[in-house]
Every structure is written in structure tokens, then in C-alpha cells.
Design a protein around this motif. Sequence first.
Motif, PDB file in Angstrom:
ATOM      1  N   ALA A 117      73.129   2.417   7.411  1.00 25.79           N
ATOM      2  CA  ALA A 117      73.954   3.615   7.299  1.00 25.79           C
ATOM      3  C   ALA A 117      75.243   3.418   8.082  1.00 25.79           C
ATOM      4  CB  ALA A 117      73.204   4.825   7.838  1.00 25.79           C
ATOM      5  N   VAL A 118      76.250   4.160   7.691  1.00 27.23           N
ATOM      6  CA  VAL A 118      77.515   4.197   8.417  1.00 27.23           C
ATOM      7  C   VAL A 118      77.655   5.610   8.946  1.00 27.23           C
ATOM      8  CG1 VAL A 118      80.015   3.955   8.249  1.00 27.23           C
ATOM      9  CG2 VAL A 118      78.527   2.439   6.924  1.00 27.23           C
ATOM     10  N   PHE A 119      77.766   5.746  10.255  1.00 25.75           N
ATOM     11  CA  PHE A 119      77.876   7.053  10.880  1.00 25.75           C
ATOM     12  C   PHE A 119      79.243   7.203  11.531  1.00 25.75           C
ATOM     13  CE2 PHE A 119      73.289   6.051  11.156  1.00 25.75           C
ATOM     14  CZ  PHE A 119      72.805   7.101  10.400  1.00 25.75           C
ATOM     15  N   THR A 120      79.560   8.408  11.914  1.00 25.15           N
ATOM     16  CA  THR A 120      80.819   8.680  12.583  1.00 25.15           C
ATOM     17  C   THR A 120      80.930   7.885  13.884  1.00 25.15           C
ATOM     18  OG1 THR A 120      82.242  10.402  13.514  1.00 25.15           O
ATOM     19  CG2 THR A 120      79.877  10.693  13.815  1.00 25.15           C
ATOM     20  N   THR A 121      82.143   7.545  14.247  1.00 26.05           N
ATOM     21  CA  THR A 121      82.378   6.897  15.538  1.00 26.05           C
ATOM     22  C   THR A 121      82.791   7.927  16.593  1.00 26.05           C
ATOM     23  OG1 THR A 121      84.660   6.407  14.921  1.00 26.05           O
ATOM     24  CG2 THR A 121      83.012   4.686  14.514  1.00 26.05           C
ATOM     25  N   ASN A 122      82.825   9.176  16.196  1.00 24.33           N
ATOM     26  CA  ASN A 122      83.168  10.260  17.116  1.00 24.33           C
ATOM     27  C   ASN A 122      82.155  10.289  18.262  1.00 24.33           C
ATOM     28  OD1 ASN A 122      83.720  12.753  18.347  1.00 24.33           O
ATOM     29  ND2 ASN A 122      84.302  13.683  16.401  1.00 24.33           N
ATOM     30  N   ARG A 123      82.590  10.600  19.462  1.00 25.90           N
ATOM     31  CA  ARG A 123      81.664  10.696  20.596  1.00 25.90           C
ATOM     32  C   ARG A 123      80.737  11.896  20.460  1.00 25.90           C
ATOM     33  NH1 ARG A 123      85.058  10.323  25.956  1.00 25.90           N
ATOM     34  NH2 ARG A 123      85.864  12.184  24.976  1.00 25.90           N
ATOM     35  N   VAL A 124      81.176  12.915  19.745  1.00 26.36           N
ATOM     36  CA  VAL A 124      80.358  14.110  19.524  1.00 26.36           C
ATOM     37  C   VAL A 124      79.722  13.976  18.141  1.00 26.36           C
ATOM     38  CG1 VAL A 124      80.348  16.612  19.347  1.00 26.36           C
ATOM     39  CG2 VAL A 124      81.894  15.482  20.954  1.00 26.36           C
ATOM     40  N   LYS A 125      78.399  13.890  18.119  1.00 24.73           N
ATOM     41  CA  LYS A 125      77.677  13.704  16.857  1.00 24.73           C
ATOM     42  C   LYS A 125      76.702  14.848  16.645  1.00 24.73           C
ATOM     43  CE  LYS A 125      77.938   8.674  17.152  1.00 24.73           C
ATOM     44  NZ  LYS A 125      78.798   8.562  18.299  1.00 24.73           N
ATOM     45  N   ALA A 126      76.575  15.282  15.413  1.00 26.05           N
ATOM     46  CA  ALA A 126      75.641  16.346  15.062  1.00 26.05           C
ATOM     47  C   ALA A 126      74.203  15.844  15.166  1.00 26.05           C
ATOM     48  CB  ALA A 126      75.921  16.837  13.645  1.00 26.05           C
ATOM     49  N   ALA A 127      73.269  16.765  15.340  1.00 28.35           N
ATOM     50  CA  ALA A 127      71.853  16.432  15.508  1.00 28.35           C
ATOM     51  C   ALA A 127      71.309  15.532  14.384  1.00 28.35           C
ATOM     52  CB  ALA A 127      71.019  17.706  15.636  1.00 28.35           C
ATOM     53  N   PRO A 128      71.593  15.814  13.099  1.00 29.23           N
ATOM     54  CA  PRO A 128      71.061  14.925  12.052  1.00 29.23           C
ATOM     55  C   PRO A 128      71.558  13.490  12.188  1.00 29.23           C
ATOM     56  CG  PRO A 128      71.764  16.990  11.088  1.00 29.23           C
ATOM     57  CD  PRO A 128      72.255  16.987  12.514  1.00 29.23           C
ATOM     58  N   VAL A 129      72.777  13.304  12.661  1.00 34.14           N
ATOM     59  CA  VAL A 129      73.310  11.958  12.859  1.00 34.14           C
ATOM     60  C   VAL A 129      72.571  11.267  13.999  1.00 34.14           C
ATOM     61  CG1 VAL A 129      75.359  10.635  13.549  1.00 34.14           C
ATOM     62  CG2 VAL A 129      75.583  12.514  11.924  1.00 34.14           C
ATOM     63  N   LEU A 130      72.381  11.969  15.108  1.00 32.44           N
ATOM     64  CA  LEU A 130      71.664  11.394  16.252  1.00 32.44           C
ATOM     65  C   LEU A 130      70.242  10.999  15.882  1.00 32.44           C
ATOM     66  CD1 LEU A 130      72.864  13.856  19.040  1.00 32.44           C
ATOM     67  CD2 LEU A 130      73.613  11.494  18.684  1.00 32.44           C
ATOM     68  N   VAL A 131      69.538  11.876  15.167  1.00 30.00           N
ATOM     69  CA  VAL A 131      68.155  11.596  14.775  1.00 30.00           C
ATOM     70  C   VAL A 131      68.106  10.439  13.785  1.00 30.00           C
ATOM     71  CG1 VAL A 131      66.121  12.560  13.618  1.00 30.00           C
ATOM     72  CG2 VAL A 131      67.340  13.903  15.331  1.00 30.00           C
ATOM     73  N   SER A 132      69.028  10.389  12.856  1.00 31.20           N
ATOM     74  CA  SER A 132      69.069   9.280  11.895  1.00 31.20           C
ATOM     75  C   SER A 132      69.316   7.947  12.596  1.00 31.20           C
ATOM     76  CB  SER A 132      70.149   9.525  10.839  1.00 31.20           C
ATOM     77  OG  SER A 132      69.819  10.654  10.061  1.00 31.20           O
ATOM     78  N   CYS A 133      70.206   7.937  13.578  1.00 32.28           N
ATOM     79  CA  CYS A 133      70.456   6.714  14.357  1.00 32.28           C
ATOM     80  C   CYS A 133      69.190   6.286  15.086  1.00 32.28           C
ATOM     81  CB  CYS A 133      71.583   6.945  15.357  1.00 32.28           C
ATOM     82  SG  CYS A 133      73.221   7.085  14.638  1.00 32.28           S
ATOM     83  N   GLU A 134      68.492   7.244  15.686  1.00 29.03           N
ATOM     84  CA  GLU A 134      67.225   6.952  16.380  1.00 29.03           C
ATOM     85  C   GLU A 134      66.215   6.323  15.423  1.00 29.03           C
ATOM     86  OE1 GLU A 134      65.787  10.687  17.857  1.00 29.03           O
ATOM     87  OE2 GLU A 134      67.322  10.819  19.422  1.00 29.03           O
TER      88      GLU A 134
END
Length: 102
Positions: free
Chosen positions: A43-60
Motif C-alpha cells: 500500500a501507499v499511505f500519506t507521508t503526512n505526520r498526522v494520519k487517520a486511524a484507518p491508515v495507522l491500523v492498516s500500516c500496523e
Amino acid sequence: MSRKSPKLSLPRGFSFAATRCGIRKSRADLGLLVAEQAVSAAAVFTTNRVKAAPVLVSCEHLAVSKGRARAVVVHSGNANCFTGAAVLAAPRATASALAGAH
């Protein structure tokens, strides 16, 4: 103006479903892609320092699974990033419920 759903061609072993869950007023806003067995995932996610919960969980999940997945849940709309740690429960519960379905 009437809209026709596009014909969806999926690789063998994959299925897809979409439905309305109330994010959008008049069209499907939740999708689910499922593989019969675990497959390579990236996946490609935002490089923003502030990430939404679904992005954080997906990265995990991608880190823990070492890039393997059986399903992807996609929702319409933008995630609210400034909601605090408590909102991590919703995407985790969604993933847990989906994992328990198989």
C-alpha cells in the motif's frame, strides 16, 4: 441520468462486494475485496505526520503480516485525523470482525 455499474473482472480466487453504509447519500460507499488465501499486499499511505486511524491500523497490519493479506476494506470519504487514540478501536474492530468471518 442513469448510471450503469461497470462490469468487474477479478482474478480467479478473488471476490468483491460493495454496499451503502451511510457515508454517501446516494451510492455505494463501502467496498470489500477478499482473496481465497493470503496474498502479497502493498500500500501507499500519506507521508503526512498526522494520519487517520484507518491508515495507522492498516500500516500496523501490513507490518505484522509481513506484507500478506486476505482482505481489503475501503470506505468512501475522508477520515478525520484529529480524533484521538480512542478512534483506533473502530478500524481494529472492523478488521477483527472480518478476520473472524473466515
